[in-house]
Design an enzyme around this catalytic site. Structure first.
Site, short mmCIF file in Angstrom:
data_model
loop_
_atom_site.label_atom_id
_atom_site.label_comp_id
_atom_site.label_asym_id
_atom_site.label_seq_id
_atom_site.Cartn_x
_atom_site.Cartn_y
_atom_site.Cartn_z
N HIS A 25 -7.21 -0.04 5.58
CA HIS A 25 -7.18 1.41 5.83
C HIS A 25 -8.52 1.87 6.40
CE1 HIS A 25 -4.48 0.73 2.23
NE2 HIS A 25 -3.63 1.08 3.18
N CYS A 130 14.43 -2.53 3.23
CA CYS A 130 13.21 -3.06 2.61
C CYS A 130 12.39 -1.86 2.12
CB CYS A 130 12.38 -3.90 3.58
SG CYS A 130 10.76 -4.30 2.89
N CYS A 147 12.42 -9.99 4.44
CA CYS A 147 11.67 -9.09 5.31
C CYS A 147 10.47 -9.86 5.87
CB CYS A 147 11.20 -7.88 4.52
SG CYS A 147 9.78 -7.05 5.27
N HIS A 150 7.12 -8.24 4.17
CA HIS A 150 6.92 -8.31 2.71
C HIS A 150 7.48 -9.58 2.08
CE1 HIS A 150 6.33 -4.04 3.65
NE2 HIS A 150 5.45 -4.10 2.68
N LYS A 300 -4.05 -13.68 4.48
CA LYS A 300 -3.52 -12.33 4.35
C LYS A 300 -4.06 -11.74 3.03
CE LYS A 300 0.74 -9.76 4.39
NZ LYS A 300 1.33 -9.17 3.29
N LYS A 303 -2.62 -8.80 -3.42
CA LYS A 303 -3.01 -8.67 -4.82
C LYS A 303 -2.86 -10.00 -5.53
CE LYS A 303 -2.25 -3.87 -6.01
NZ LYS A 303 -1.14 -3.00 -6.33
O1 ME8 Z 1 2.55 2.40 6.98
N1 ME8 Z 1 -5.20 -4.79 8.68
O2 ME8 Z 1 1.19 3.41 5.42
P1 ME8 Z 1 0.32 2.19 4.88
C1 ME8 Z 1 -5.33 -3.75 9.51
N2 ME8 Z 1 2.69 5.53 5.42
N3 ME8 Z 1 -4.90 -2.53 9.22
C2 ME8 Z 1 -4.33 -2.31 8.03
C3 ME8 Z 1 -4.17 -3.36 7.10
C4 ME8 Z 1 -4.65 -4.64 7.47
N4 ME8 Z 1 -4.55 -5.69 6.67
N5 ME8 Z 1 -3.56 -2.85 6.02
C5 ME8 Z 1 -3.36 -1.53 6.25
C6 ME8 Z 1 2.22 3.35 6.31
N6 ME8 Z 1 -3.83 -1.20 7.46
C7 ME8 Z 1 2.90 4.69 6.53
C8 ME8 Z 1 2.38 5.30 7.81
S1 ME8 Z 1 2.29 7.25 9.62
C9 ME8 Z 1 3.27 8.53 10.06
C10 ME8 Z 1 3.03 6.60 8.19
C11 ME8 Z 1 -3.80 0.15 8.07
O3 ME8 Z 1 -0.45 2.70 3.72
C12 ME8 Z 1 -3.15 0.12 9.44
O4 ME8 Z 1 -3.52 1.28 10.13
O5 ME8 Z 1 1.14 0.98 4.71
C13 ME8 Z 1 -1.70 0.19 9.09
O6 ME8 Z 1 -0.88 0.57 10.17
C14 ME8 Z 1 -1.73 1.23 8.01
O7 ME8 Z 1 -2.95 0.97 7.29
C15 ME8 Z 1 -0.53 1.13 7.09
O8 ME8 Z 1 -0.74 1.98 6.04
#
Ligand code: ME8
Length: 502
Positions: A25, A130, A147, A150, A300, A303
């Site tokens: 994030h 999923c 999936c 996941h 990857k 947790k």
């Molecule tokens: O998908 N590498 O939220 P989310 C790079 N709520 N970026 C990463 C990452 C990683 N390992 N892990 C997370 C959602 N991200 C929805 C989005 S928008 C209208 C709704 C970042 O909490 C990256 O930007 O699963 C990814 O697309 C996003 O967090 C997914 O966040």
């Protein structure tokens, strides 16, 4: 009212609040922040939006597992994301939560408008869902029945839902993609989406029965259904700027210049969202900016592997700027990348402490020694090419290349010291040579401080302060001209930018 020319609107995804924030994030939010700060340097007024996605099955279940009500649960985790953005020194101007009234009102209006376009209908449906992705899958997209993201078997859901006529937008989207070959960054992601369009889009379910899931935004006119979390979430990009609540503000800012995210949700942003916008008779965003996935030491993050990297740990050890720099110097934005403390440590020592930190330290120390700590007589310099190359990369989201351009400059200045040897020149009484070299170094460092500002705002400020450059209005037009360091200006005492870490 058309969008204002001098306005730039950039967004991150709104993050799910089922678990705490991690470096994935942080990576996206820093990328968006770098662009936001760069655009401010270009003189734009910037709206930079981030926030949290708080509805849906995934979050309802996470709250249940913790034994707390969903609102209490999301309040706490959302606060964690807000706090993360402060720690990242993100300059976001807004933070939206999908549980806020402004969002709920806007999302419901959006639904009504799409409905009025004839794009929403009801039907019975059965499908594989999923919960991790909050998405239905068709058999052919699963890998061994699981999936692909996941690695879990999706659940069979069957109920009567509202559907969105996504299929109707296959052709308009194809046309849009053909007319906007730069719509999705990078190119391979654009091609991927264009390929999906070639296969044709199916209508999608956009609601859930409240019997199965009550944690969501009520469908207008039907209390027995809540909106599908993605339909709800995507509208955040318009509800945050006043769609349905403040039309004037909305008109000033829409369409967005860039939605930034990782590749797993590209499809929602590049296909579903533009189709929804076309249905609502709104403009499509200018660019979808897709980056890769971060792994940790080649694995990857998960947790169960216990390798989830907490951004707070990195920041407390290396400082925020080193973290921000590393993520975009080491990895090519747009591709997958790997985080490791070993590589961070190397970059910290080589690029930051040695190349940049020592350059500033040596330059200021020599100025104190040979020029009484004052900026020597101005010397001409030509830096247009540097700024042209840097800006071209920044505009194209090529952050790694932009930093390469800057570090070439840093290395060039280090070589200048070794070549000119101001200490020898000083001993030999060649004061003009000393002055010329030092001015080139000091003014060069000032230029570098400005170029790194989007990446390392605190370091930039520290450098400018040490260089005795007080005036700091973040606008290139006042800053990139050669020769703004005025001869006679007094320098501060040198201070290590990136101190040695045990
Ligand atoms: O998908 N590498 O939220 P989310 C790079 N709520 N970026 C990463 C990452 C990683 N390992 N892990 C997370 C959602 N991200 C929805 C989005 S928008 C209208 C709704 C970042 O909490 C990256 O930007 O699963 C990814 O697309 C996003 O967090 C997914 O966040």
């Amino acid at each position: 009212m058309p969008k204002r020319e001098d306005h730039y609107y950039v967004t991150t995804p709104i993050y799910y609040v089922n678990a705490a924030a991690h470096i994935g994030h942080a990576y996206t939010s820093i990328a968006a922040d770098i662009m936001a700060r760069f655009q401010r340097l270009l003189g734009k007024q910037v709206n930079f939006l981030t926030g949290t996605d708080e509805h849906g099955q995934k979050i309802a279940r996470a709250a249940e597992a913790k034994g707390v009500g969903p609102q209490t649960f999301v309040d706490e985790i959302s606060e964690g994301f807000r706090d993360l953005h402060k720690v990242l020194n993100a300059s976001n101007t807004d933070f939206i939560r999908t549980s806020e009234p402004r969002h709920i009102a806007g999302a419901q209006k959006f639904w009504e408008v799409a409905n009025a376009s004839g794009d929403i209908y009801k039907k019975s449906y059965e499908g594989l869902y999923c919960v991790g992705c909050e998405q239905y899958f068709v058999e052919k997209d699963l890998i061994d029945g699981l999936c692909p993201i996941h690695k879990k078997a999706p659940e069979m859901l069957s109920e009567e839902n509202y559907f969105f006529r996504l299929s109707r937008y296959t052709e308009p989207l194809k046309k849009y993609f053909d007319e906007h070959p730069q719509f999705v960054f990078p190119q391979n992601r654009q091609k991927e989406m264009r390929q999906i369009l070639e296969e044709g889009l199916d209508d999608i379910s956009i609601s859930r029965s409240t019997e199965k899931l009550s944690w969501g935004i009520p469908v207008p006119g039907d209390d027995s259904q809540v909106m599908y979390v993605w339909f709800d979430a995507l509208t955040n990009y318009v509800t945050a700027i006043g769609y349905g609540t403040d039309e004037k503000f909305f008109g000033d800012w829409w369409p967005a210049d860039a939605h930034v995210m990782a590749k797993e949700i590209n499809r929602f942003h590049s296909l579903l969202w533009p189709a929804m916008l076309m249905s609502a008779k709104l403009e499509v965003p200018k660019q979808i900016v897709v980056h890769g996935w971060l792994t940790v030491d080649g694995e990857k993050m998960s947790k169960s592997l216990g390798n989830v990297v907490n951004p707070y740990d990195i920041v407390s050890r290396y400082g925020i700027d080193a973290f921000r720099f590393f993520m975009f110097r080491e990895m090519s934005f747009g591709s997958d990348g790997d985080f490791s403390y070993t590589k961070l440590d190397q970059r910290y020592r080589a690029d930051l402490s040695n190349d940049l930190g020592n350059l500033l330290m040596r330059t200021i120390a020599m100025t104190h020694k040979f020029c009484e700590g004052r900026v020597p007589l101005e010397t001409k310099g030509e830096h247009q090419e540097f700024w042209d190359r840097y800006s071209a990369h920044m505009n194209a989201w090529e952050f790694q290349k932009a930093l390469e351009v800057v570090w070439d400059y840093v290395r060039g200045l280090n070589q200048l010291i070794d070549r000119e040897k101001p200490w020898t020149a000083n001993k030999e009484g060649r004061t003009e040579d000393v002055a010329r070299t030092l001015y080139t170094l000091l003014e060069g460092l000032r230029q570098i401080a400005i170029a790194i500002q989007p990446f390392m705002p605190e370091t930039s400020e520290k450098m400018l302060r040490q260089l005795g450059f007080e005036f700091f209005e973040p606008n290139f037009s006042n800053l990139v001209e050669w020769g703004l360091l005025k001869s006679g200006a007094e320098l501060a005492q040198p201070e290590a930018l990136f101190p040695h870490i045990e």
